[in-house]
Enzyme design. Structure first.
Site, PDB file in Angstrom:
ATOM      1  N   LYS A  11       0.826  -1.208   0.000  1.00 40.63           N
ATOM      2  CA  LYS A  11       0.000   0.000   0.000  1.00 40.63           C
ATOM      3  C   LYS A  11       0.861   1.259   0.000  1.00 40.63           C
ATOM      4  CE  LYS A  11      -4.393  -1.679   1.580  1.00 40.63           C
ATOM      5  NZ  LYS A  11      -5.539  -1.524   2.466  1.00 40.63           N
TER       6      LYS A  11
ATOM      7  N   LYS B 292      -4.402  -9.542  -6.104  1.00 39.46           N
ATOM      8  CA  LYS B 292      -5.740  -9.735  -5.553  1.00 39.46           C
ATOM      9  C   LYS B 292      -6.658  -8.595  -5.969  1.00 39.46           C
ATOM     10  CE  LYS B 292      -6.258  -7.431  -1.120  1.00 39.46           C
ATOM     11  NZ  LYS B 292      -7.659  -7.029  -1.200  1.00 39.46           N
TER      12      LYS B 292
ATOM     13  N   LYS C 164     -10.289  -3.110  -3.248  1.00 41.26           N
ATOM     14  CA  LYS C 164     -11.099  -1.893  -3.336  1.00 41.26           C
ATOM     15  C   LYS C 164     -10.244  -0.701  -3.715  1.00 41.26           C
ATOM     16  CE  LYS C 164     -13.718  -2.795   0.625  1.00 41.26           C
ATOM     17  NZ  LYS C 164     -12.662  -2.581   1.615  1.00 41.26           N
TER      18      LYS C 164
HETATM   19  P1  ATP Z   1      -8.572  -2.160   0.505  1.00 42.58           P
HETATM   20  O1  ATP Z   1      -7.976  -2.190  -0.876  1.00 42.58           O
HETATM   21  O2  ATP Z   1      -9.108  -0.834   0.903  1.00 42.58           O
HETATM   22  O3  ATP Z   1      -7.658  -2.770   1.539  1.00 42.58           O
HETATM   23  P2  ATP Z   1      -9.912  -4.663   0.254  1.00 42.58           P
HETATM   24  O4  ATP Z   1     -10.584  -4.973  -1.021  1.00 42.58           O
HETATM   25  O5  ATP Z   1      -8.586  -5.286   0.508  1.00 42.58           O
HETATM   26  O6  ATP Z   1      -9.863  -3.094   0.401  1.00 42.58           O
HETATM   27  P3  ATP Z   1     -10.680  -4.950   3.008  1.00 42.58           P
HETATM   28  O7  ATP Z   1     -11.759  -4.093   3.560  1.00 42.58           O
HETATM   29  O8  ATP Z   1      -9.272  -4.586   3.290  1.00 42.58           O
HETATM   30  O9  ATP Z   1     -10.919  -5.060   1.422  1.00 42.58           O
HETATM   31  O10 ATP Z   1     -10.890  -6.439   3.479  1.00 42.58           O
HETATM   32  C1  ATP Z   1     -12.150  -6.977   3.884  1.00 42.58           C
HETATM   33  C2  ATP Z   1     -12.072  -8.481   3.859  1.00 42.58           C
HETATM   34  O11 ATP Z   1     -12.085  -8.953   2.503  1.00 42.58           O
HETATM   35  C3  ATP Z   1     -10.787  -9.053   4.480  1.00 42.58           C
HETATM   36  O12 ATP Z   1     -11.128 -10.208   5.213  1.00 42.58           O
HETATM   37  C4  ATP Z   1      -9.947  -9.433   3.295  1.00 42.58           C
HETATM   38  O13 ATP Z   1      -9.045 -10.487   3.580  1.00 42.58           O
HETATM   39  C5  ATP Z   1     -11.005  -9.859   2.304  1.00 42.58           C
HETATM   40  N1  ATP Z   1     -10.554  -9.696   0.935  1.00 42.58           N
HETATM   41  C6  ATP Z   1     -10.163  -8.537   0.367  1.00 42.58           C
HETATM   42  N2  ATP Z   1      -9.830  -8.733  -0.910  1.00 42.58           N
HETATM   43  C7  ATP Z   1     -10.012 -10.060  -1.157  1.00 42.58           C
HETATM   44  C8  ATP Z   1      -9.834 -10.879  -2.306  1.00 42.58           C
HETATM   45  N3  ATP Z   1      -9.407 -10.367  -3.459  1.00 42.58           N
HETATM   46  N4  ATP Z   1     -10.129 -12.194  -2.206  1.00 42.58           N
HETATM   47  C9  ATP Z   1     -10.570 -12.715  -1.039  1.00 42.58           C
HETATM   48  N5  ATP Z   1     -10.749 -12.002   0.078  1.00 42.58           N
HETATM   49  C10 ATP Z   1     -10.479 -10.680   0.030  1.00 42.58           C
HETATM   50 MG    MG Z   2      -7.494  -4.729   2.242  1.00 39.76          MG
END
Ligand code: ATP
Ligand code: MG
Length: 332
Positions: free
Chosen positions: A112, A195, A198
Site C-alpha cells: 500500500k 488480488k 477496493k
Molecule cells: P482495501 O484495498 O481498501 O484494503 P480490500 O478490497 O482489501 O480493500 P478490506 O476491507 O481490506 O478489502 O478487506 C475486507 C475483507 O475482505 C478481508 O477479510 C480481506 O481479507 C477480504 N478480501 C479482500 N480482498 C479479497 C480478495 N481479493 N479475495 C478474497 N478475500 C479478500
Molecule cells: Mg485490504
C-alpha cells in the site's frame, strides 16, 4: 459459543466479489453458531488518502451492504469502529510491544505504501496492522474469518497476544485465522497475479457487488486470460481462467472438476458469458436491498447504537484488564 470477529473497510462505494467470497459469506454462515462481532473499520480507512465528504456515507453504505448480504443484527453484533474508542486505546499499548522491524515486515504496508504518491505513506498506514491486532484482541476472538491477504496480520496478532500474556500474565485470547481454501484470494480481472482490491485495483479489474450487471458483464468479458484455448484450473500457468473458474464454482456450487468437464471443448467466451449471468443473478437484487436499509436511517442508527453498546461492554472489560496488568493507575 466460540467468538468470531472481522471487519471490512469503507474504502469504496461498493464491496467487491473478493470481499464477499473471501470474507463476508463466511461471516453470514458463522453468525449461527458463533458469538459474532462484525464491524466497519473507519479508523483503518483513513490510513490511505480519503475524502472526508464521503467517509460517513461509505461507512453507512458498508453497514447496509453487510445487512443486505445476510448479517442479522439479532444474531450478531454489527458496529462502526470509531464508535468504540477502546480500539485506538489498545492499539497504543500493543504498539509499545511491537518491534519496529516486526512492523516493517508487513507486506500489506509495503504494497500500500508503494501505491501512495511520494511521501504520502503515513505512520498510520505503518501501524495499521497493530490497530487490527487491537480490533481482534479486544473481543477475545477465537477465530478471525478473513481472506488470504490478512493471514500475516492475524499472525502478528497472535504474536502480540502471546507476548503480552507471557510478559504480564494471561489476559488475551490467542486467535486462529479462519481462511477458506478456494475463495481466500479472488484475483483482479485485469491483473490476475494481484488480488482484487477496493483501493488498488483498476476499475476494470474489480467486480463490484453494487454495479449494474451490464457493467460487470463487460468487465468479465474483458478479463485477461491466456493464449491457450483449454478451460483448465491451473493457477500457476492460467491465473485468469482459474480465477474465473473459482468465482463460478463459488457462486454456482459446481465443483471445479465438474466445471472442467462442463466446459470441455468449449471456448473462453462461453465461460465468460455464463459467469456474467451467474454474477448478475447474485448481484442484481443487492443494490435495491442496500437502498432499502439506507432509506431507513433511523433503523440503521438503532442497529449501530445497539452494536456499539454491546461492543463497548466487551472491549471495555478487555481494555480494563490490560491496563491493570501493565500497571496503569486506575481512574478514581
Ligand atoms: P482495501 O484495498 O481498501 O484494503 P480490500 O478490497 O482489501 O480493500 P478490506 O476491507 O481490506 O478489502 O478487506 C475486507 C475483507 O475482505 C478481508 O477479510 C480481506 O481479507 C477480504 N478480501 C479482500 N480482498 C479479497 C480478495 N481479493 N479475495 C478474497 N478475500 C479478500
Ligand atoms: Mg485490504
Amino acid at each position: 459459543r466460540p467468538r468470531v470477529l472481522s471487519g471490512i473497510q469503507p474504502t469504496a462505494d461498493s464491496f467487491h466479489l473478493g470481499n464477499y467470497l473471501g470474507a463476508v459469506r463466511q461471516w453470514v454462515a458463522l453468525q449461527d453458531d458463533h458469538d459474532a462481532f462484525y464491524f466497519v473499520p473507519d479508523l483503518h480507512a483513513i490510513t490511505v488518502e480519503h475524502d472526508p465528504k464521503t467517509l460517513a456515507a461509505r461507512t453507512r453504505n458498508g453497514v447496509a451492504q453487510l445487512l443486505a448480504l445476510g448479517l442479522d443484527p439479532d444474531r450478531c453484533t454489527v458496529f462502526v469502529q470509531s464508535h468504540v474508542p477502546e480500539h485506538a486505546r489498545l492499539e497504543w499499548v500493543l504498539g509499545c510491544l511491537t518491534g519496529f522491524g516486526e512492523a516493517s515486515r508487513m507486506t500489506q504496508f509495503k504494497d500500500k505504501a508503494a501505491k501512495q504518491t511520494a511521501d504520502r505513506a503515513t505512520v498510520g498506514l505503518f501501524t495499521y496492522p497493530i490497530l487490527q491486532a487491537a480490533d481482534i484482541l479486544l473481543y477475545n476472538a477465537d477465530r478471525v474469518p478473513v481472506g488470504e491477504d490478512q493471514r500475516q496480520h492475524v499472525e502478528l496478532t497472535r504474536d502480540l497476544a502471546q507476548r503480552f500474556n507471557s510478559r504480564f500474565g494471561r489476559t488475551l485470547v490467542v486467535p486462529e485465522p479462519y481462511i477458506l481454501a478456494g475463495t481466500a484470494k479472488i484475483q483482479d480481472l485485469q491483473d490476475p497475479s494481484a488480488k482484487m482490491s477496493k483501493s488498488n485495483s483498476s476499475p476494470g479489474g474489480i467486480v463490484n457487488l453494487l454495479d449494474d450487471p451490464k457493467v460487470s458483464a463487460k468487465k468479465i468479458r474483458s478479463a485477461v486470460t491466456d493464449a491457450e484455448r483449454e478451460i483448465r484450473y491451473d493457477p500457476e500457468n492460467k491465473a485468469g481462467i482459474s480465477n474465473l473458474l473459482t468465482i463460478h464454482s463459488a457462486l454456482s456450487g459446481r465443483t471445479i472438476a465438474e466445471l472442467e468437464g462442463d466446459y470441455a471443448g468449449k471456448g473462453y467466451g462461453d465461460l465468460k458469458k455464463d459467469l456474467a449471468e451467474i454474477v448478475a443473478d447474485f448481484t442484481a437484487p443487492l443494490a435495491e436491498r442496500v437502498q432499502g436499509y439506507l432509506d431507513d436511517p433511523a433503523e440503521l442508527d438503532r442497529v449501530l447504537a445497539r452494536g456499539a453498546t454491546r461492543a463497548r461492554e466487551v472491549a471495555g472489560a478487555t481494555l480494563a484488564a490490560v491496563h491493570d496488568k501493565i500497571g496503569f493507575l486506575p481512574p478514581t
